[in-house]
Structures are given as structure tokens and as C-alpha cells.
Motif scaffolding. Structure first.
Motif, PDB file in Angstrom:
ATOM      1  N   MET A  96      11.767  -7.670   1.249  1.00  0.00           N
ATOM      2  CA  MET A  96      10.450  -6.734   1.111  1.00  0.00           C
ATOM      3  C   MET A  96      10.862  -5.526   0.061  1.00  0.00           C
ATOM      4  SD  MET A  96       8.771  -3.947   3.704  1.00  0.00           S
ATOM      5  CE  MET A  96       9.202  -5.173   5.094  1.00  0.00           C
ATOM      6  N   TYR A  97      12.096  -5.244  -0.178  1.00  0.00           N
ATOM      7  CA  TYR A  97      12.442  -4.280  -1.223  1.00  0.00           C
ATOM      8  C   TYR A  97      12.335  -4.888  -2.477  1.00  0.00           C
ATOM      9  CZ  TYR A  97      15.430  -0.922  -3.700  1.00  0.00           C
ATOM     10  OH  TYR A  97      15.884   0.187  -4.307  1.00  0.00           O
ATOM     11  N   THR A  98      12.951  -6.092  -2.581  1.00  0.00           N
ATOM     12  CA  THR A  98      12.870  -6.907  -3.797  1.00  0.00           C
ATOM     13  C   THR A  98      11.182  -7.230  -4.395  1.00  0.00           C
ATOM     14  OG1 THR A  98      14.850  -8.194  -3.374  1.00  0.00           O
ATOM     15  CG2 THR A  98      13.243  -9.099  -5.039  1.00  0.00           C
ATOM     16  N   LEU A  99      10.336  -7.444  -3.272  1.00  0.00           N
ATOM     17  CA  LEU A  99       9.016  -7.373  -3.782  1.00  0.00           C
ATOM     18  C   LEU A  99       8.542  -6.312  -4.137  1.00  0.00           C
ATOM     19  CD1 LEU A  99       7.862 -10.186  -0.848  1.00  0.00           C
ATOM     20  CD2 LEU A  99       8.190 -10.731  -3.371  1.00  0.00           C
ATOM     21  N   PHE A 100       8.812  -5.051  -3.547  1.00  0.00           N
ATOM     22  CA  PHE A 100       8.291  -4.068  -4.046  1.00  0.00           C
ATOM     23  C   PHE A 100       8.224  -3.827  -5.387  1.00  0.00           C
ATOM     24  CE2 PHE A 100       9.546  -1.369   0.110  1.00  0.00           C
ATOM     25  CZ  PHE A 100       8.214  -1.613   0.433  1.00  0.00           C
ATOM     26  N   PHE A 101       9.521  -4.003  -6.159  1.00  0.00           N
ATOM     27  CA  PHE A 101       9.368  -3.875  -7.607  1.00  0.00           C
ATOM     28  C   PHE A 101       9.076  -5.093  -8.332  1.00  0.00           C
ATOM     29  CE2 PHE A 101      12.505  -1.145  -5.454  1.00  0.00           C
ATOM     30  CZ  PHE A 101      12.057   0.338  -5.845  1.00  0.00           C
ATOM     31  N   ILE A 137      -0.957  -2.482   7.858  1.00  0.00           N
ATOM     32  CA  ILE A 137      -0.632  -3.946   8.029  1.00  0.00           C
ATOM     33  C   ILE A 137       0.696  -4.326   8.387  1.00  0.00           C
ATOM     34  CG2 ILE A 137      -0.798  -6.285   7.078  1.00  0.00           C
ATOM     35  CD1 ILE A 137      -2.946  -5.286   5.107  1.00  0.00           C
ATOM     36  N   SER A 138       1.531  -3.900   7.815  1.00  0.00           N
ATOM     37  CA  SER A 138       3.120  -3.950   8.075  1.00  0.00           C
ATOM     38  C   SER A 138       3.343  -3.566   9.614  1.00  0.00           C
ATOM     39  CB  SER A 138       4.127  -2.973   7.375  1.00  0.00           C
ATOM     40  OG  SER A 138       4.115  -3.594   6.040  1.00  0.00           O
ATOM     41  N   ALA A 139       2.612  -2.302  10.045  1.00  0.00           N
ATOM     42  CA  ALA A 139       2.595  -1.739  11.367  1.00  0.00           C
ATOM     43  C   ALA A 139       2.132  -2.758  12.495  1.00  0.00           C
ATOM     44  CB  ALA A 139       2.215  -0.454  11.491  1.00  0.00           C
ATOM     45  N   ILE A 140       1.222  -3.575  12.307  1.00  0.00           N
ATOM     46  CA  ILE A 140       0.373  -4.671  12.791  1.00  0.00           C
ATOM     47  C   ILE A 140       1.792  -5.752  12.936  1.00  0.00           C
ATOM     48  CG2 ILE A 140      -1.170  -6.466  13.204  1.00  0.00           C
ATOM     49  CD1 ILE A 140      -3.078  -4.367  11.718  1.00  0.00           C
ATOM     50  N   GLY A 141       2.514  -6.061  11.939  1.00  0.00           N
ATOM     51  CA  GLY A 141       3.307  -7.178  11.849  1.00  0.00           C
ATOM     52  C   GLY A 141       4.544  -6.839  12.880  1.00  0.00           C
ATOM     53  N   PHE A 147       6.918 -11.085  10.543  1.00  0.00           N
ATOM     54  CA  PHE A 147       7.466 -10.622   9.306  1.00  0.00           C
ATOM     55  C   PHE A 147       6.598 -11.045   8.136  1.00  0.00           C
ATOM     56  CE2 PHE A 147      10.811 -10.981   5.767  1.00  0.00           C
ATOM     57  CZ  PHE A 147      10.927  -9.235   5.895  1.00  0.00           C
ATOM     58  N   TRP A 148       5.731 -12.100   8.155  1.00  0.00           N
ATOM     59  CA  TRP A 148       5.057 -12.412   6.985  1.00  0.00           C
ATOM     60  C   TRP A 148       3.890 -11.409   6.762  1.00  0.00           C
ATOM     61  CZ3 TRP A 148      -0.388 -12.878   7.405  1.00  0.00           C
ATOM     62  CH2 TRP A 148      -0.718 -13.156   8.800  1.00  0.00           C
ATOM     63  N   MET A 149       3.463 -10.580   8.000  1.00  0.00           N
ATOM     64  CA  MET A 149       2.492  -9.655   7.810  1.00  0.00           C
ATOM     65  C   MET A 149       3.134  -8.363   7.238  1.00  0.00           C
ATOM     66  SD  MET A 149       0.223  -9.740  11.415  1.00  0.00           S
ATOM     67  CE  MET A 149      -0.798  -8.500  10.411  1.00  0.00           C
ATOM     68  N   MET A 150       4.300  -8.155   7.415  1.00  0.00           N
ATOM     69  CA  MET A 150       5.091  -7.156   6.457  1.00  0.00           C
ATOM     70  C   MET A 150       5.257  -7.337   5.154  1.00  0.00           C
ATOM     71  SD  MET A 150       8.103  -5.940   9.283  1.00  0.00           S
ATOM     72  CE  MET A 150       8.472  -4.671   8.454  1.00  0.00           C
ATOM     73  N   ILE A 151       5.472  -8.767   4.849  1.00  0.00           N
ATOM     74  CA  ILE A 151       5.789  -9.215   3.486  1.00  0.00           C
ATOM     75  C   ILE A 151       4.493  -9.103   2.835  1.00  0.00           C
ATOM     76  CG2 ILE A 151       6.054 -11.044   1.987  1.00  0.00           C
ATOM     77  CD1 ILE A 151       8.681 -10.122   2.732  1.00  0.00           C
ATOM     78  N   LEU A 152       3.237  -9.376   3.544  1.00  0.00           N
ATOM     79  CA  LEU A 152       2.077  -9.340   2.774  1.00  0.00           C
ATOM     80  C   LEU A 152       1.721  -7.602   2.649  1.00  0.00           C
ATOM     81  CD1 LEU A 152      -0.790 -10.448   1.710  1.00  0.00           C
ATOM     82  CD2 LEU A 152      -1.362 -10.635   4.284  1.00  0.00           C
ATOM     83  N   PHE A 222       5.499   3.908  10.927  1.00  0.00           N
ATOM     84  CA  PHE A 222       4.763   3.324   9.769  1.00  0.00           C
ATOM     85  C   PHE A 222       3.409   3.861   9.888  1.00  0.00           C
ATOM     86  CE2 PHE A 222       8.134   0.996   8.791  1.00  0.00           C
ATOM     87  CZ  PHE A 222       7.748  -0.018   7.876  1.00  0.00           C
ATOM     88  N   VAL A 223       2.632   4.086  11.045  1.00  0.00           N
ATOM     89  CA  VAL A 223       1.375   4.484  11.167  1.00  0.00           C
ATOM     90  C   VAL A 223       1.202   5.886  10.859  1.00  0.00           C
ATOM     91  CG1 VAL A 223      -0.625   4.868  12.629  1.00  0.00           C
ATOM     92  CG2 VAL A 223       0.856   2.628  13.010  1.00  0.00           C
ATOM     93  N   VAL A 224       2.131   6.827  10.989  1.00  0.00           N
ATOM     94  CA  VAL A 224       1.844   8.054  11.036  1.00  0.00           C
ATOM     95  C   VAL A 224       2.168   8.323   9.411  1.00  0.00           C
ATOM     96  CG1 VAL A 224       3.047  10.425  11.254  1.00  0.00           C
ATOM     97  CG2 VAL A 224       2.679   8.936  13.370  1.00  0.00           C
ATOM     98  N   MET A 225       3.166   7.717   9.068  1.00  0.00           N
ATOM     99  CA  MET A 225       3.603   7.838   7.665  1.00  0.00           C
ATOM    100  C   MET A 225       2.368   7.408   6.651  1.00  0.00           C
ATOM    101  SD  MET A 225       7.853   7.187   7.213  1.00  0.00           S
ATOM    102  CE  MET A 225       7.910   7.984   5.355  1.00  0.00           C
ATOM    103  N   ALA A 226       1.860   6.427   7.067  1.00  0.00           N
ATOM    104  CA  ALA A 226       0.779   5.905   6.258  1.00  0.00           C
ATOM    105  C   ALA A 226      -0.417   6.802   5.993  1.00  0.00           C
ATOM    106  CB  ALA A 226       0.274   4.351   6.850  1.00  0.00           C
ATOM    107  N   LEU A 227      -0.599   7.510   7.149  1.00  0.00           N
ATOM    108  CA  LEU A 227      -1.914   8.364   7.420  1.00  0.00           C
ATOM    109  C   LEU A 227      -1.524   9.603   6.669  1.00  0.00           C
ATOM    110  CD1 LEU A 227      -3.040   8.259  11.230  1.00  0.00           C
ATOM    111  CD2 LEU A 227      -3.903   6.997   9.046  1.00  0.00           C
ATOM    112  N   VAL A 228      -0.260  10.121   6.642  1.00  0.00           N
ATOM    113  CA  VAL A 228       0.266  11.404   5.927  1.00  0.00           C
ATOM    114  C   VAL A 228       0.226  11.015   4.388  1.00  0.00           C
ATOM    115  CG1 VAL A 228       2.017  13.136   5.331  1.00  0.00           C
ATOM    116  CG2 VAL A 228       1.391  12.182   7.761  1.00  0.00           C
TER     117      VAL A 228
END
Length: 556
Positions: A96-101, A137-141, A147-152, A222-228
């Protein structure tokens, strides 16, 4: 803080509040309100650097819940994308870190031209939706253990948000601060480096708060940080303003085109042409080599310090392989303080070096990076052999300051060479150098380490040859930097082409506004500027405080 759209006759026009026209600043707007808007976005997306705090809790989700075990070696990466029967490995999560960049670079390169025409407000809002929506979406994953939901979610959609958010303020800041280009971009890009300083300890605290005996609290975090983050990023996007066409700070006179000792042009290159311009590729090499050398050290900073100095870090005359578990834990804590110290120099260097480049010039600043950096890299093996811990650490800290400074200085370098009309889009294409360096640097350091360990070389010596390879990279960067010359006239847009591009970019201004000095900020309440800076300054100060506490372990 009101905004207006003015045509050449001075009349106003209406349009969607997301349109670039609606973000043109009115006379009296204070340009110092724009940097905190950029920081609000960069401090949020900079959490991409801090996602490693989630890896261990995520790798034990089912084990913590008592419903599964770790995936065995026979469960490959693709099987882990869809399995709900075993925990993902840390190595799998690291993708996931690799995909970020990767997606940061791709998004910046692909949609940089759209950003210039759509404006920073629309790009900032799209970035907020992608980055924060991706986290949800990652939180749902995490909840469904897919894990595919976290990747997406975070890897792909979030990575696109990273790219758009990263370059969204570049062109705007350079146009608002033509007199301090390096300082302006340094302030924003400093935020990207500082995002993990805030986000990592915040994530740790939230996970502690939400944790139960059967749940690590990662999904809720994940949910709280996404909202903030969404609140901060939307506020930052709405705070963006662009200057009227032809605006300049009151009392400031642009330097003469192609004056002695400067390569600052007053003309503009179209982004579509940069692939065929030698200077673009020379700057690409400059950034790639600077980042490759620095990112390779960042990735191995903690194990490098532990393996080189071993028991000397805790006053025990023993090599790394001779330490027991208690001693290894002690030096690991010191190495954690070392990495925290490096993050402070990485962030500080982004602002200090970029600001200094306004005085030295961009070319000379990068020359310092490569010459001083090369000397420091070359000094590390001798410092290590002599057991000079402080000399070693001091050299790496300065190296990391120049790594961060390279990121912050390059947008101003591009603005100097190619003009400001499409500098954001050009910067987006240049970020492919970052994606390349993200692969090249770690490969050199990691594989050289493993190769030399395989030859039986002691752990405290396995990095010596690597440092000399990194010096070679800096030499390549130095040669490319010294070869940069002013861009040839044939590459610049004609007046007619520039007029068409300005029309496509929705740039209009009343003649009375041009050069009238609204940057003085007389009409903007001072308290508003102060509140904007406090909104980003307080979280950043908290992050620096927490990082200083970690860094103190190195000196204790």
C-alpha cells in the motif's frame, strides 16, 4: 476575503463557486492566507509517510480477535488480497505504501494540466474526496478483512488524492510569491514531510482509545482520521485564492530576463513541450539522484545505526550479533529516537534550504546538495569505523535536510526555468523522478546490504560500499545540474499561444488591479491571518513536540 471575477472591462461575472474564476482574489487580499491553506492539505496527505504505524496491528487482526492465524508462506500476495481466513503479512501490507507514491506520481503527471485550468480549489476538493474517501473504503476493507479494498481505497484512490493534493498549491504559491518562490513552496512541502509527525502519534493514541481485548481499533481510527482530515482539507481548498493576471507584490520589480547569474525567465513554456526540452530531463535527473540517495538512507536508518554501532549505543563493547534480547530492545529504542531526529531535519530542511535558494539561486543550492552531500556520504564509513557516533549522526541529519530541501526547492527551480503559467503541471510530470527514485534508492541499499551479508562481510561494514555508490549518484546529479542552462527561446509560448492558454485557464483581470499591490493585505483582517496560521501551526507544533520526545531517547 470576498472573491470576484472581473473581465477586462471591470465587470463581474457569475459562475460555479468551484470555478477558477471565482477564486481570483479581490484587491486587498492578504497573500499570507494562502500558505496555511496549502499546509492544511499537505499536513493531511503527508500521513502517507506514517502508515507504517498500522502494519503490525493489521497483521494481527484475526489473531487479536481469536478467529484466525497469520497467513503461511504458501499464501501468496494475490491470495492475501481476498482471504478472510488468515492475517496479512507486513510485507503484503507494505505494498500500500508503494502504491501511494506510484499513484502520486502518475496522478500528478496525468492531471497536472487539468489542475492548472481547473484551479487549486477544485483540485484540493477532489484531493480531499479521494484521500479521505479512500481511507473510509479502507476502513470497510479492515472490517470485512478484504485487503483488495484497502489497496483500492488508500493505495489507488488515496494515491490519486495524494498526487492532486501535493501539486495543487505549487503554481498558486509561486504566483503569489514571485519574490520568494523557494520560501513559499518550502512552507507547503514542509507540511507534506510533517504530516506523519502529526498523524502517526495521533493514530497511535486513537488506536489505544478504541482498542478492546479482541479489536486493535484500527478501523475506527481510519474513520475518525478520514473525517478530521476531510474537514481540514476542505477548509484548505476553500481558502485558496489565485492572483489576478499580471499581479505583483507592491514595490517589487521582476528581475530582468536572463540577467547575469540568474536563469529566471519572464516567459512561459507549455506543459506539452517539456518532454522534448533538455533542461526538463536534466532537472529530472537532479531530483531523481538527490531523492534516490536520501530515500535509500531513510528506509534503512534504524537498522543501519544498530548494526554499525551495536552495543556502543548503550555503552556495551559488543557487536550487534553479540547482543541479547534486552540489549537489542535498548538499542532499538535509541534507533527510534534517531529516526525521529531525522524526520525533524527532513522537515526543517524543506523550509530552510528552499528559503535559502531565494538568495543563492536554485542551481547553486543544488550544487551545495551534491558537493556537501557527497562529502558527507563518503565520510560515513570512516566515522563508523572510528566509532564516532555523533559525527555519523550529524552527517546523516544534514544529508536528510538536503533530501527534504531538494523536494521543496525543485518547484521554484521549474518556475525559474519554464515560467509560472503551467509550473504546477510541469512539476507534476517531474514527480515521475520521485517514483523512479522510490524504487532505485531502496533497491541499491537493501540489495547491496543483503549481497554483502551473503559474502560474509560483518554487519558493521555492509553499508560501506553502498555509501560510495550513493556518492556516485550524487556525482551524476551534480553533472546534470551544472549542465542546466536557460531554456531556448523556441520552447516558449508565443504571445498568442499564451493568450489562448490564459483563456483556457480562465484568467481575467481588470487593468486597475494589475500591479496594484493587493499583496500588502490592507483589507484583510489581521486576526483572520493569525487564526489561519494557528489552525495549522498548533497541530504541527504538537507533532514536533511528540517527535522531540522520541528524539530525546537518542541522547538519554
Amino acid at each position: 476575503m470576498s472573491t470576484v471575477l472581473t473581465d477586462q472591462g471591470g465587470g463581474s461575472t457569475s459562475g460555479s463557486w468551484l470555478d477558477k474564476e471565482r477564486t481570483i482574489a479581490a484587491p486587498g487580499f492578504n497573500r499570507w492566507l494562502v500558505p496555511p491553506s496549502a499546509l492544511a492539505i499537505h499536513l493531511c496527505i503527508g500521513m502517507a509517510y506514517g502508515f507504517s504505524v498500522f502494519w503490525l496491528p493489521l497483521s494481527k487482526m484475526l489473531q487479536t480477535a481469536g478467529t484466525g492465524a497469520a497467513c503461511g508462506k504458501d499464501v501468496g500476495f494475490f491470495a492475501q488480497l481476498f482471504t478472510t481466513q488468515c492475517d496479512w503479512s507486513v510485507a503484503t501490507l507494505g505494498w500500500m505504501y508503494t502504491l501511494f507514491f506510484v499513484f502520486l506520481g502518475c496522478a500528478a503527471a496525468i492531471w497536472g494540466g487539468w489542475l492548472e485550468r481547473a484551479g487549486p480549489r477544485k483540485a484540493g476538493l477532489v484531493s480531499a474526496v479521494c484521500w479521505c474517501g479512500g481511507m473510509l473504503i479502507s476502513a470497510i476493507g479492515i472490517h470485512t478483512h478484504q485487503f483488495w479494498m484497502m489497496i483500492l481505497g488508500s493505495g489507488v484512490i488515496g494515491g490519486i488524492g495524494l498526487g492532486l493534493g501535493y501539486i495543487s498549491p505549487v503554481s498558486t504559491l509561486i504566483k503569489w510569491f514571485p519574490d520568494r518562490r523557494g520560501m513559499a513552496t518550502g512552507m507547503a512541502i514542509m507540511g507534506f514531510g510533517g504530516g506523519a509527525m502529526i498523524g502517526s502519534p495521533l493514530a497511535v493514541e486513537l488506536m489505544k482509545r478504541f482498542a478492546t481485548p479482541t479489536d486493535a481499533g484500527v478501523m475506527q481510527t481510519f474513520v475518525v482520521m478520514a473525517l478530521v482530515y476531510f474537514v481540514f482539507m476542505v477548509a484548505g481548498a476553500l481558502g485558496y485564492r489565485v492572483p489576478p493576471t499580471g499581479w505583483k507584490p507592491e514595490g517589487w520589480t521582476p528581475p530582468p530576463a536572463q540577467a547575469a547569474n540568474t536563469m529566471i525567465t519572464q516567459r512561459h513554456v507549455h506543459v506539452k513541450k517539456v518532454w522534448g526540452i533538455p533542461q526538463f530531463w536534466l532537472v529530472w535527473i537532479v531530483l531523481c539522484m538527490n531523492v534516490s540517495a536520501g530515500i535509500g538512507v531513510i528506509g534503512m536508518a534504524s537498522p543501519m545505526l544498530q548494526e554499525i554501532f551495536g552495543g556502543n549505543l548503550i555503552g556495551v563493547p559488543a557487536k550487534f550479533a553479540e547482543l541479547d534480547k534486552t540489549q537489542l530492545a535498548a538499542i532499538a529504542a535509541i534507533a527510534g529516537g534517531f529516526t525521529a531526529l531525522l524526520s525533524l531535519f527532513n522537515i526543517g530542511g524543506r523550509f530552510v534550504w528552499a528559503s535559502l535558494s531565494d538568495k543563492l539561486g536554485r542551481k547553486l543550492t543544488y550544487t551545495v546538495f551534491f558537493v556537501l552531500g557527497g562529502l558527507l556520504y563518503a565520510s560515513l564509513p570512516s566515522s563508523a569505523a572510528a566509532g564516532h557516533k555523533l559525527a555519523f549522526v550529524g552527517a546523516v541529519c544534514i544529508i536528510l535536510s538536503m533530501y527534504g530541501g531538494g523536494f521543496a526547492t525543485v518547484p521554484a527551480y521549474l518556475g525559474d526555468l519554464f515560467g509560472t503559467q503551467m509550473v504546477g503541471a510541469i512539476h507534476g510530470r517531474l514527480l515521475t523522478a520521485w517514483a523512479t527514485a522510490g524504487i532505485l534508492g531502496p533497491i541499491v541499499v537493501n540489495y547491496m546490504r543483503d549481497y554483502q551479508l551473503g559474502l560474509g562481510i560483518p554487519r558493521e561494514q555492509v553499508y560501506n560500499q553502498t555509501m560510495y555508490i550513493l556518492v556516485g549518484m550524487l556525482v551524476i546529479g551534480l553533472i546534470a545540474n551544472l549542465a542546466i542552462r536557460p531554456v531556448a527561446d523556441k520552447h516558449f509560448m508565443t504571445d498568442a499561444e499564451l493568450a489562448v492558454e490564459k483563456k483556457l485557464a480562465h484568467e481575467k483581470a481588470a487593468a486597475a488591479e494589475v500591479g496594484s499591490g493587493p499583496g500588502a493585505g490592507a483589507a484583510t483582517p489581521t486576526v483572520l491571518v493569525a487564526l489561519a496560521w494557528l489552525a495549522v501551526g498548533i497541530p504541527l507544533a504538537w507533532g514536533i513536540y511528540r517527535t522531540l520526545l522520541s528524539a530525546a531517547k537518542f541522547f538519554s
